[in-house]
Design a protein around this motif. Structure first.
Motif, PDB file in Angstrom:
ATOM      1  N   CYS A   1     -28.980 -29.109  16.631  1.00  0.00           N
ATOM      2  CA  CYS A   1     -29.217 -30.107  17.677  1.00  0.00           C
ATOM      3  C   CYS A   1     -30.708 -30.277  17.908  1.00  0.00           C
ATOM      4  N   THR A   2     -31.041 -31.361  18.593  1.00  0.00           N
ATOM      5  CA  THR A   2     -32.422 -31.565  19.041  1.00  0.00           C
ATOM      6  C   THR A   2     -32.368 -31.765  20.551  1.00  0.00           C
ATOM      7  N   SER A   3     -33.456 -31.448  21.226  1.00  0.00           N
ATOM      8  CA  SER A   3     -33.506 -31.612  22.687  1.00  0.00           C
ATOM      9  C   SER A   3     -34.955 -31.583  23.140  1.00  0.00           C
ATOM     10  N   HIS A   4     -35.168 -31.906  24.430  1.00  0.00           N
ATOM     11  CA  HIS A   4     -36.508 -31.749  24.998  1.00  0.00           C
ATOM     12  C   HIS A   4     -36.838 -30.273  25.127  1.00  0.00           C
ATOM     13  N   SER A   5     -35.896 -29.514  25.683  1.00  0.00           N
ATOM     14  CA  SER A   5     -36.177 -28.094  25.907  1.00  0.00           C
ATOM     15  C   SER A   5     -34.925 -27.206  25.865  1.00  0.00           C
ATOM     16  N   SER A   6     -33.758 -27.765  26.130  1.00  0.00           N
ATOM     17  CA  SER A   6     -32.539 -26.946  26.166  1.00  0.00           C
ATOM     18  C   SER A   6     -32.209 -26.373  24.797  1.00  0.00           C
ATOM     19  N   GLY A   7     -31.591 -25.182  24.824  1.00  0.00           N
ATOM     20  CA  GLY A   7     -31.118 -24.586  23.577  1.00  0.00           C
ATOM     21  C   GLY A   7     -29.775 -25.180  23.185  1.00  0.00           C
ATOM     22  N   ILE A   8     -29.229 -24.720  22.067  1.00  0.00           N
ATOM     23  CA  ILE A   8     -27.917 -25.237  21.613  1.00  0.00           C
ATOM     24  C   ILE A   8     -26.813 -24.750  22.563  1.00  0.00           C
ATOM     25  N   GLY A   9     -27.082 -23.637  23.249  1.00  0.00           N
ATOM     26  CA  GLY A   9     -26.186 -23.124  24.310  1.00  0.00           C
ATOM     27  C   GLY A   9     -24.730 -23.086  23.918  1.00  0.00           C
ATOM     28  N   SER A  10     -23.882 -23.591  24.827  1.00  0.00           N
ATOM     29  CA  SER A  10     -22.435 -23.572  24.572  1.00  0.00           C
ATOM     30  C   SER A  10     -21.975 -24.830  23.846  1.00  0.00           C
ATOM     31  N   SER A  11     -22.913 -25.733  23.506  1.00  0.00           N
ATOM     32  CA  SER A  11     -22.497 -27.025  22.936  1.00  0.00           C
ATOM     33  C   SER A  11     -21.698 -26.850  21.650  1.00  0.00           C
ATOM     34  N   ALA A  12     -22.160 -25.964  20.766  1.00  0.00           N
ATOM     35  CA  ALA A  12     -21.470 -25.787  19.475  1.00  0.00           C
ATOM     36  C   ALA A  12     -20.113 -25.113  19.673  1.00  0.00           C
ATOM     37  N   ASP A  13     -20.041 -24.126  20.588  1.00  0.00           N
ATOM     38  CA  ASP A  13     -18.754 -23.443  20.842  1.00  0.00           C
ATOM     39  C   ASP A  13     -17.721 -24.441  21.365  1.00  0.00           C
ATOM     40  N   ASN A  14     -18.177 -25.355  22.217  1.00  0.00           N
ATOM     41  CA  ASN A  14     -17.251 -26.346  22.778  1.00  0.00           C
ATOM     42  C   ASN A  14     -16.789 -27.365  21.735  1.00  0.00           C
ATOM     43  N   LEU A  15     -17.572 -27.532  20.684  1.00  0.00           N
ATOM     44  CA  LEU A  15     -17.145 -28.424  19.586  1.00  0.00           C
ATOM     45  C   LEU A  15     -16.197 -27.676  18.647  1.00  0.00           C
ATOM     46  N   HIS A  16     -16.507 -26.417  18.430  1.00  0.00           N
ATOM     47  CA  HIS A  16     -15.717 -25.570  17.521  1.00  0.00           C
ATOM     48  C   HIS A  16     -14.228 -25.604  17.898  1.00  0.00           C
ATOM     49  N   VAL A  17     -13.940 -25.525  19.208  1.00  0.00           N
ATOM     50  CA  VAL A  17     -12.535 -25.466  19.643  1.00  0.00           C
ATOM     51  C   VAL A  17     -11.767 -26.769  19.365  1.00  0.00           C
ATOM     52  N   LEU A  18     -12.485 -27.835  19.032  1.00  0.00           N
ATOM     53  CA  LEU A  18     -11.805 -29.110  18.732  1.00  0.00           C
ATOM     54  C   LEU A  18     -11.301 -29.151  17.290  1.00  0.00           C
ATOM     55  N   CYS A  19     -11.725 -28.153  16.491  1.00  0.00           N
ATOM     56  CA  CYS A  19     -11.354 -28.149  15.061  1.00  0.00           C
ATOM     57  C   CYS A  19     -10.241 -27.151  14.786  1.00  0.00           C
ATOM     58  N   ALA A  20      -9.644 -27.276  13.607  1.00  0.00           N
ATOM     59  CA  ALA A  20      -8.570 -26.368  13.194  1.00  0.00           C
ATOM     60  C   ALA A  20      -9.093 -24.922  13.169  1.00  0.00           C
TER      61      ALA A  20
END
Ligand SMILES: Cc1cc2nc3c(=O)[nH]c(=O)nc-3n(C[C@H](O)[C@H](O)[C@H](O)COP(=O)(O)O)c2cc1C
Length: 207
Positions: free
Chosen positions: A157-176
């Protein structure tokens, strides 16, 4: 005597015909087996391809996705919204469109077009900007549009200052369950191609 000879000849012909049809059947069987083997080999070959997928409204993530595709010699796919985001939509903390979408995890903005040959790809590098600490909801639309069973997804991801945080974990649960998620990474605007290459080498993506 003549009867015996003609009887023997008839038996001979029946045996010969039976032998012929047996060898034709086994030849057919061999042909089928070799066709199945070839298809399996072809599938094994193409499934090692990598696709770099990105969503970007102001070009930061796009630049890094392009670097990744160049470095890996991978195909590139841009997630384009059916309804493009205007500057006003993106103005955050104004309760504009992007703010409203991020406030509701069930929103799924529509995507224009799609990846026709997703089954050819084994690895997906997925780039997105951080919007209020999370991936834009259109990334959820993308992940729910395909079957990623057995595929590897490498988020960044890209951002001004925030890290990737929980964003990837929350996407992971949408997949098989069988989707392999690699650890993601946050990049700042203006990150060099070399820095992207270093990260890709570190993630050990086989292309
Ligand atoms: C609606 C919205 C919300 C944002 N939220 C955050 C945030 O929570 N943290 C942050 O560091 N940057 C935030 N940003 C800034 C973007 O993450 C950053 O500019 C990003 O690199 C833009 O990527 P792009 O140019 O590929 O669209 C936000 C931007 C928008 C439009």
């Amino acid at each position: 005597m003549r009867k015996i000879v003609s009887l023997l000849l008839s038996f001979g012909m029946i045996f010969a015909l039976a032998a012929c049809s047996q060898s034709a059947a086994s030849e057919k069987q061999e042909q089928i087996q070799s066709a199945v083997q070839k298809t399996e080999e072809q599938e094994a070959d193409v499934s090692t391809k990598t696709l770099v997928v990105y969503f970007s409204c102001t070009g930061t993530t796009k630049q890094l996705a392009e670097y990744a595709a160049e470095i890996l010699g991978a195909d590139l796919y841009e997630i384009v919204p059916e309804d493009l985001y205007t500057e006003a939509d993106l103005a955050y903390y104004t309760n504009g469109r992007a703010d409203q979408e991020q406030n509701d995890s069930n929103v799924r903005p529509a995507i224009s077009g799609g990846v026709e040959n997703m089954n050819e790809y084994n690895t997906i590098i997925l780039g997105y900007p951080i919007w209020h600490g999370q991936a834009p909801r259109i990334i959820s639309t993308f992940l729910e549009s395909y079957d990623f069973s057995g595929k590897t997804i490498v988020p960044f991801c890209t951002s001004h200052s925030s890290g990737i945080g929980s964003s990837a974990d929350n996407l992971h649960v949408l997949c098989a369950d069988s989707t392999l998620w690699m650890e993601g990474r946050r990049f700042e605007s203006g990150t060099s191609k070399e820095a992207m290459e270093e990260w890709l080498n570190h993630t050990d993506i086989s292309n």
